[in-house]
Scaffold this motif. Structure first.
Motif, PDB file in Angstrom:
ATOM      1  N   ARG A  14      25.916 -35.824 121.084  1.00 22.40           N
ATOM      2  CA  ARG A  14      27.356 -35.594 120.981  1.00 22.40           C
ATOM      3  C   ARG A  14      28.143 -36.785 121.529  1.00 22.40           C
ATOM      4  NH1 ARG A  14      29.671 -31.600 123.721  1.00 22.40           N
ATOM      5  NH2 ARG A  14      31.235 -31.203 122.117  1.00 22.40           N
ATOM      6  N   GLN A  16      29.331 -37.713 124.337  1.00 25.68           N
ATOM      7  CA  GLN A  16      30.458 -37.537 125.237  1.00 25.68           C
ATOM      8  C   GLN A  16      30.280 -38.349 126.518  1.00 25.68           C
ATOM      9  OE1 GLN A  16      33.195 -35.545 124.301  1.00 25.68           O
ATOM     10  NE2 GLN A  16      32.074 -35.624 122.362  1.00 25.68           N
ATOM     11  N   ARG A  17      29.003 -38.519 126.899  1.00 23.59           N
ATOM     12  CA  ARG A  17      28.719 -39.216 128.146  1.00 23.59           C
ATOM     13  C   ARG A  17      27.268 -39.677 128.120  1.00 23.59           C
ATOM     14  NH1 ARG A  17      26.754 -37.725 132.974  1.00 23.59           N
ATOM     15  NH2 ARG A  17      26.429 -35.621 132.172  1.00 23.59           N
ATOM     16  N   ASP A  76      28.374 -30.446 130.232  1.00 24.09           N
ATOM     17  CA  ASP A  76      28.272 -30.893 128.841  1.00 24.09           C
ATOM     18  C   ASP A  76      27.593 -29.852 127.954  1.00 24.09           C
ATOM     19  OD1 ASP A  76      29.496 -33.245 129.495  1.00 24.09           O
ATOM     20  OD2 ASP A  76      27.656 -34.419 129.639  1.00 24.09           O
TER      21      ASP A  76
END
Length: 333
Positions: A14, A16-17, A76
């Motif tokens: 994903r 995101q991080r 997350d």
């Protein structure tokens, strides 16, 4: 472990991080222990309501609904929580099978044959959410569930996640598909790109179509068509890295002649595949992904092509092509 690994993989994809080994160790430690002391575990074991107390310490609760919100990787995972999403067949079955007499029936959903009774929870919604979380990790194999006319749903753990096409995306990254399967996915992605412009009419296949203009007043839509064979779908391998192991994070749809390319992440892949299968691109949460897609489509509009599609009144479809210096219009629908 396979299902937990898949969760961590989706979190990574994903984008995101960046997940570090320290993040993984911390998350796994919390999932196993719940950050509870020995005294707290013993107290829960001897509590008057043992079942309710121990359920809150269960690893499948800690993975999706951690009591503490300090672990970044577990945060997350929250968007992947099966308890947040409706599953009509399963929800309906459980709603009508909450009694003590349904214990044996419910227990057959789990691989260990142990039920998760609703009386351990204060509300039905909490019970349903917890049951879905446990089913993600411990659901029985569908082939092992005997329905016998009871309406018992055959739960597939992958279907409990909010992604319908995550497995296909992961298999693409892992180069698990043959040439024909990759071409089929390429066709679906091209159809999703067409549907992203709100075009629901059928147009000639083996083309990637991009909307040039549309007029509500004249009830006319103009599409540019590029041969689908001019596009290649490939895996973008990480480069310029000193890591011991590396994992590709996206695939690329590239136009051979111009070199224009679209980086397709997990979320964009999911959106395009769903739009190819009927999802409308109207939800506000789709806007960031559609904006990224717009840049690719704008670049394709600069490419030369002899084929245009005219759609009149949302049902009459014409092919306009250039042949021997002449413009020819052919009605195809």
């Amino acid at each position: 472990m396979q299902r937990l690994e898949f969760l961590f993989l989706l979190s990574h994809l994903r984008r995101q991080r960046h997940t570090t080994m320290r993040d993984l160790r911390s998350a796994i430690a919390y999932i196993i222990t719940g950050n509870k002391s020995c005294e707290q575990i013993h107290k829960a074991h001897y509590d008057t309501d043992v079942g309710a107390s121990q359920v809150q310490f269960a690893y499948w609760q800690s993975a999706f609904a951690p009591a503490e919100k300090s672990d970044e990787l577990l945060i997350d995972l929250l968007p992947l929580d099966p308890g947040r999403f409706p599953h009509p067949h399963l929800d309906r079955f459980l709603h009508f099978h909450q009694s003590l007499g349904d214990t044996t029936l419910r227990s057959s959903l789990f691989i260990d044959g142990v039920d998760l009774p609703p009386h351990s929870f204060s509300t039905e919604s909490e019970w349903l959410a917890a049951l879905k979380r446990r089913l993600y990790f411990e659901s029985n194999k569908p082939a092992s569930i005997a329905t016998n006319g009871t309406g018992l749903p055959k739960v597939k753990w992958l279907n409990l996640l909010p992604y319908q096409y995550a497995r296909d995306f992961v298999d693409l990254l892992d180069d698990q598909f043959d040439v024909e399967a990759v071409e089929s996915i390429r066709e679906q992605l091209a159809l999703g790109i067409l549907r992203s412009d709100g075009i629901i009419e059928d147009v000639p296949e083996n083309k990637l179509s991009v909307k040039i203009s549309a007029s509500e007043e004249q009830q006319l839509v103009v599409l540019k068509q590029l041969p689908l064979d001019d596009f290649v779908l490939h895996i973008e391998q990480p480069s310029h890295t000193t890591m011991v192991e590396q994992l590709p994070e996206f695939i690329v749809l590239r136009h051979r002649q111009s070199g224009r390319q679209l980086e397709i992440t997990l979320d964009l892949f999911e959106l395009l595949m769903r739009m190819a299968n009927g999802l409308r691109p109207d939800a506000p949460e789709f806007k960031p992904l559609l904006e990224d897609l717009r840049l690719f489509k704008d670049a394709l509009l600069l490419q030369d092509t002899p084929d245009l599609i005219l759609i009149e009144n949302q049902h009459r479809v014409h092919l306009v092509t250039q042949r021997d210096g002449k413009i020819v219009r052919t009605r195809i629908k």
